[in-house]
Design an enzyme around this catalytic site. Structure first.
Site, mmCIF file in Angstrom:
data_model
loop_
_atom_site.group_PDB
_atom_site.id
_atom_site.type_symbol
_atom_site.label_atom_id
_atom_site.label_comp_id
_atom_site.label_asym_id
_atom_site.label_seq_id
_atom_site.Cartn_x
_atom_site.Cartn_y
_atom_site.Cartn_z
ATOM 1 N N ASP A 1 3.876 -35.101 25.179
ATOM 2 C CA ASP A 1 3.450 -36.454 24.805
ATOM 3 C C ASP A 1 2.044 -36.368 24.179
ATOM 4 O OD1 ASP A 1 4.426 -39.446 26.096
ATOM 5 O OD2 ASP A 1 2.408 -39.313 25.271
ATOM 6 N N ARG B 1 -3.831 -40.579 19.131
ATOM 7 C CA ARG B 1 -3.278 -40.752 17.782
ATOM 8 C C ARG B 1 -3.943 -41.943 17.110
ATOM 9 N NH1 ARG B 1 2.701 -41.491 18.130
ATOM 10 N NH2 ARG B 1 3.033 -39.271 18.346
ATOM 11 N N ARG C 1 10.624 -33.111 21.968
ATOM 12 C CA ARG C 1 10.340 -34.001 20.835
ATOM 13 C C ARG C 1 10.620 -33.318 19.499
ATOM 14 N NH1 ARG C 1 6.594 -38.266 22.861
ATOM 15 N NH2 ARG C 1 6.104 -38.877 20.755
ATOM 16 N N VAL D 1 5.665 -50.648 23.613
ATOM 17 C CA VAL D 1 5.383 -52.082 23.468
ATOM 18 C C VAL D 1 6.559 -52.893 24.012
ATOM 19 C CG1 VAL D 1 4.958 -53.950 21.833
ATOM 20 C CG2 VAL D 1 3.814 -51.752 21.518
ATOM 21 N N SER D 2 7.782 -52.523 23.588
ATOM 22 C CA SER D 2 8.944 -53.285 24.057
ATOM 23 C C SER D 2 9.144 -53.088 25.559
ATOM 24 C CB SER D 2 10.193 -52.914 23.264
ATOM 25 O OG SER D 2 10.302 -51.523 23.141
ATOM 26 N N TYR E 1 12.943 -34.479 16.540
ATOM 27 C CA TYR E 1 12.413 -35.568 15.704
ATOM 28 C C TYR E 1 11.231 -35.085 14.877
ATOM 29 C CZ TYR E 1 10.585 -40.277 14.635
ATOM 30 O OH TYR E 1 10.123 -41.408 14.000
ATOM 31 N N PHE F 1 6.877 -52.617 27.925
ATOM 32 C CA PHE F 1 5.914 -53.420 28.688
ATOM 33 C C PHE F 1 6.256 -54.910 28.618
ATOM 34 C CE2 PHE F 1 2.102 -50.214 28.398
ATOM 35 C CZ PHE F 1 2.749 -49.396 29.314
#
Ligand code: NAD
Ligand code: UDP
Length: 317
Positions: A271, A275, A142, A188-189, A145, A191
């Site tokens: 991960d 948060r 990660r 979200v997308s 980013y 699922f």
């Protein structure tokens, strides 16, 4: 007086909603994108409008434009896409922000950076205030980013101190809504698309990790207020409502098809376990707080995906 805006990443998910708001208030907008994760479809309704210009350009290359405001969003945001070519992601974060700050300095424009809660890494402080300096792995998958956004923030404040460039830094927490790509890879997308296709929902790990989900319209309102405020930030923009990933999966499943199953898949490296934004600064400095809760936001997002994935729904809605 109308302003001229440059929106980098303007054909992407958040960028295209921002373009809509700026165009609706009668300002001039230059939308700049390399279409890595953005789509012309997202801003097609403005093409041909006299206040709108579209430029295919990569922010890692300099560009000369006359603008008053620079909204610097260009950067893939989904782990799947930013890990596709991590060296390019780091270049986009550093060189892209460097080029946009150079442009801001040259023309006296104000620049807002779309930074991220990822600057907090896998946080040891919960919830996360802006004063928390984060716990970021500099060499993980990660990092391109997370560290990219950290150096982008650093550049903003060095341009501010050295050259007086007006900067605004927004730390965005997981934002979702209509126009997310169906192969975006974010939770979200994923699922919603899985549920609409009748497939099991993929929980990474046990699904006990948490996120706080902000609806895109709320985020864009926060952007507009931050840009015109006197506060440089960094400022958290997000919805403090915190959910486990399993709770999110249940909410999506129960709205679309309660008989669907969950499958557990390995938790990706680094991960973050939890948060949640502290948004006291945005509340006091901008008089901003999110208004759309997860249930309402999911309904609007599911309706958008249905139109795209099940074309017959368009006629019904
Ligand atoms: P997105 O992937 O939909 O949008 C990014 C846009 O930038 C796309 O249109 C893409 O084609 C464009 N782009 C990428 N690299 C580029 C380059 N080198 N040159 C020109 N254009 C380039 O993602 P999004 O969710 O809309 O995110 C927008 C911004 O907000 C990003 O900077 C992201 O890091 C930040 N952010 C988003 C979230 C979120 O939850 N949505 C959270 C934190 C931060
Ligand atoms: N996630 C998941 N299933 C998926 C996609 C993501 O369980 O199909 C998890 C992921 O492991 C993370 C959370 O959902 O814990 C949010 O992931 P996303 O990629 O949306 O954003 P980020 O990790 O950058 O916050």
């Amino acid at each position: 007086m109308t302003q001229r805006h440059l929106v980098t990443g303007g054909a992407g998910f958040v960028g295209s909603h921002l373009v809509d708001r700026l165009m609706e208030r009668g300002d001039e907008v230059i939308c700049l994108d390399n279409y890595f994760t953005g789509r012309k479809e997202n801003i097609r309704h403005w093409i041909g409008h006299p206040n709108f210009e579209l430029i295919r350009h990569d922010v890692t290359e300099p560009i000369k434009l006359e603008v008053d405001r620079i909204w610097h969003l260009a950067c893939p945001a989904s782990p799947v896409h930013y890990q596709f070519n991590p060296i390019k992601t780091a270049k986009t974060s550093f060189l892209g922000t460097y080029n946009m700050l150079g442009l801001a300095r040259r023309v006296g424009a104000r620049l807002l950076l779309a930074s991220t809660s990822e600057v907090y890494g896998d946080p040891e402080v919960h919830p996360q205030p802006e004063s928390y300096r984060g716990c970021v792995n500099p060499i993980g998958i990660r990092s391109c980013y997370d560290e990219g956004k950290r150096i982008a923030e650093t550049l903003c404040f060095d341009y501010h101190r050295m050259h007086g460039v007006q900067v605004r830094v927004a730390r965005i927490f997981n934002t979702y809504g209509p126009r997310m790509l169906e192969n975006d890879g974010r939770v979200v997308s994923n699922f919603i698309v899985q549920a609409l296709r009748g497939q099991p929902l993929t929980l990474y790990g046990e699904g006990t990790q948490t996120r706080s989900f902000c609806y895109v319209d709320d985020l864009v309102q926060g952007f507009l207020k931050l840009m015109e405020s006197d506060n440089t930030g960094p400022m958290n923009l997000g919805n403090p409502g915190e959910f486990t990933i399993r709770q999110l999966a249940e909410l999506v499943r129960d709205r679309i098809n309660p008989s669907l199953e969950f499958v557990l898949e390995p938790l990706p490296q680094d991960d973050p376990l939890q948060r949640q934004p502290v948004i006291e600064l945005a509340k006091s400095a901008l008089n901003w707080h999110p208004k759309i809760n997860l249930s309402e936001g999911l309904d609007a997002t599911i309706a958008d995906f249905k139109k795209r994935l099940i074309p017959s729904q368009e006629a019904e809605s």
